[in-house]
Write a protein that holds these residues in place. Structure first.
Motif, PDB file in Angstrom:
ATOM      1  N   HIS A 174      -5.259  10.551   8.921  1.00 19.63           N
ATOM      2  CA  HIS A 174      -4.964  10.808   7.509  1.00 19.63           C
ATOM      3  C   HIS A 174      -3.556  11.369   7.364  1.00 19.63           C
ATOM      4  CE1 HIS A 174      -5.952  13.130   3.543  1.00 19.63           C
ATOM      5  NE2 HIS A 174      -5.202  12.066   3.333  1.00 19.63           N
ATOM      6  N   LYS A 200      -5.918   5.595   8.676  1.00 18.17           N
ATOM      7  CA  LYS A 200      -7.091   5.149   7.939  1.00 18.17           C
ATOM      8  C   LYS A 200      -6.982   5.483   6.454  1.00 18.17           C
ATOM      9  CE  LYS A 200     -10.222   5.555  11.896  1.00 18.17           C
ATOM     10  NZ  LYS A 200     -11.410   6.255  12.462  1.00 18.17           N
ATOM     11  N   ARG A 201      -6.174   6.530   6.158  1.00 21.64           N
ATOM     12  CA  ARG A 201      -6.039   6.971   4.775  1.00 21.64           C
ATOM     13  C   ARG A 201      -4.675   7.619   4.577  1.00 21.64           C
ATOM     14  NH1 ARG A 201      -8.577  11.677   1.846  1.00 21.64           N
ATOM     15  NH2 ARG A 201      -9.303  12.394   3.885  1.00 21.64           N
ATOM     16  N   VAL A 226      -0.812   0.462  -1.603  1.00 17.18           N
ATOM     17  CA  VAL A 226      -2.062  -0.300  -1.690  1.00 17.18           C
ATOM     18  C   VAL A 226      -1.761  -1.796  -1.664  1.00 17.18           C
ATOM     19  CG1 VAL A 226      -3.998  -0.890  -3.202  1.00 17.18           C
ATOM     20  CG2 VAL A 226      -3.391   1.508  -2.845  1.00 17.18           C
ATOM     21  N   ASN A 231      -4.708   1.984   2.623  1.00 17.72           N
ATOM     22  CA  ASN A 231      -5.720   2.719   1.858  1.00 17.72           C
ATOM     23  C   ASN A 231      -5.062   4.003   1.351  1.00 17.72           C
ATOM     24  OD1 ASN A 231      -8.040   3.861   0.784  1.00 17.72           O
ATOM     25  ND2 ASN A 231      -8.794   4.574   2.763  1.00 17.72           N
ATOM     26  N   SER A 233      -3.877   6.710  -2.019  1.00 19.56           N
ATOM     27  CA  SER A 233      -4.191   7.253  -3.339  1.00 19.56           C
ATOM     28  C   SER A 233      -3.202   8.378  -3.634  1.00 19.56           C
ATOM     29  CB  SER A 233      -5.622   7.783  -3.392  1.00 19.56           C
ATOM     30  OG  SER A 233      -5.813   8.820  -2.442  1.00 19.56           O
TER      31      SER A 233
END
Length: 294
Positions: A174, A200-201, A226, A231, A233
């Motif tokens: 992350h 992964k994020r 994205v 992935n 945000s």
């Protein structure tokens, strides 16, 4: 056109096949690098199948003839002792890196570079220019670690990963990007691409109340990531502390980040080099691995 397409395809394959080259400077005097940074560097290089280059920096201390200093302090003997300590520490650090890399099956190259004490930090920055990134430590009660870090971050033209004084816990899954829309932040995002691809994020963190920032700026970067297959945000936090560097790091930890990505900011004010608040806070006390790019 067919030839051009083939060339582009070949370039993409070659880029994917290139092995990352990481630089690990090892200080020997006045303070020696810790065994922990060697362990973290080997572990980190292993995560990304990188080739690790350990460079032990030994010092030569010029003798300034002075009858009184020689008589009272035996300066030549003190210089000889300091240089011997530096050489011995270099041998110990390189041996440790070699053994740890062999155990972890990480490809390692090592070399020793001799420099004068006043040029130590400039030499570290010059050596770092040959590699994809530098792996550094910043320890609060060892000021020289920060001086070396600043020299490499602002003088090498390469990104650096700064590790806190603790063992690397696990893979970098992350990533948190500290985003303020600046040139330095944009450069850091670009330099972090190899880690963004494998994460992964990814969270794009923007702070409100610290500087004017268009509201959708972080969200727009997240949208672009994205669209690239990441992935990602966006998240916003409120700046409530006198230390923006601590707020950014604490927020990243609250988001369970494995690494923070941020721009390193500094500017010249007369003869002094003045660091930006976030940069200064992180270098004062890194709380998690931080990729910093100037």
């Amino acid at each position: 056109m067919e030839i051009d397409d083939c060339n582009r395809g070949g370039s993409r394959e070659m880029e994917q096949d290139m092995t990352a080259q990481y630089f690990l400077p090892l200080a020997t005097y006045p303070d020696a690098s810790s065994g922990l940074i060697i362990s973290n560097a080997v572990t980190f290089a292993g995560y990304y199948s990188a080739h690790l280059h350990a460079c032990a920096l030994t010092v030569a201390i010029p003798h300034i003839p002075n009858a009184w200093s020689s008589l009272l302090l035996d300066t030549p003997k003190m210089i000889e002792h300091a240089e011997t300590v530096s050489r011995d520490r270099a041998a110990t650090l390189v041996s440790s890196a070699t053994n740890l890399a062999a155990s972890a099956e990480v490809e390692l190259s090592s070399r020793t570079v001799k420099t004068t004490l006043p040029l130590l930090h400039d030499t570290a920055a010059t050596e770092a220019r040959f590699f994809d990134l530098a792996i550094l430590e910043c320890i609060a009660d060892v000021p020289d670690t920060r001086i070396v870090a600043e020299a490499i971050i602002f003088g090498s033209g390469r990104p650096a990963i700064i590790f806190p004084n603790k063992a690397l816990a696990g893979p970098i899954d992350h990533l948190v990007i500290a985003w303020d829309g600046s040139r330095a932040a944009a450069r850091a995002v670009n330099d972090a691409k190899p880690f963004i691809r494998k994460a992964k994020r990814v969270s794009v963190l923007s702070l409100t109340g610290e500087k004017p920032l268009p509201e959708p700026s972080g969200a727009h970067l997240a949208e672009i990531l994205v669209a690239s297959g990441v992935n990602a945000s966006a998240t916003v936090a409120r700046f409530t502390s006198s230390s923006i560097g601590q707020i950014i790091q604490q927020t990243a930890l609250e988001l369970s980040a494995d690494m923070l990505v941020m721009g390193g900011f500094g500017h010249s004010r007369l003869r002094d080099f003045v660091l930006g608040g976030a940069t200064d806070g992180v270098l004062h006390e890194p709380l998690l691995p931080v990729l910093m790019s100037h």
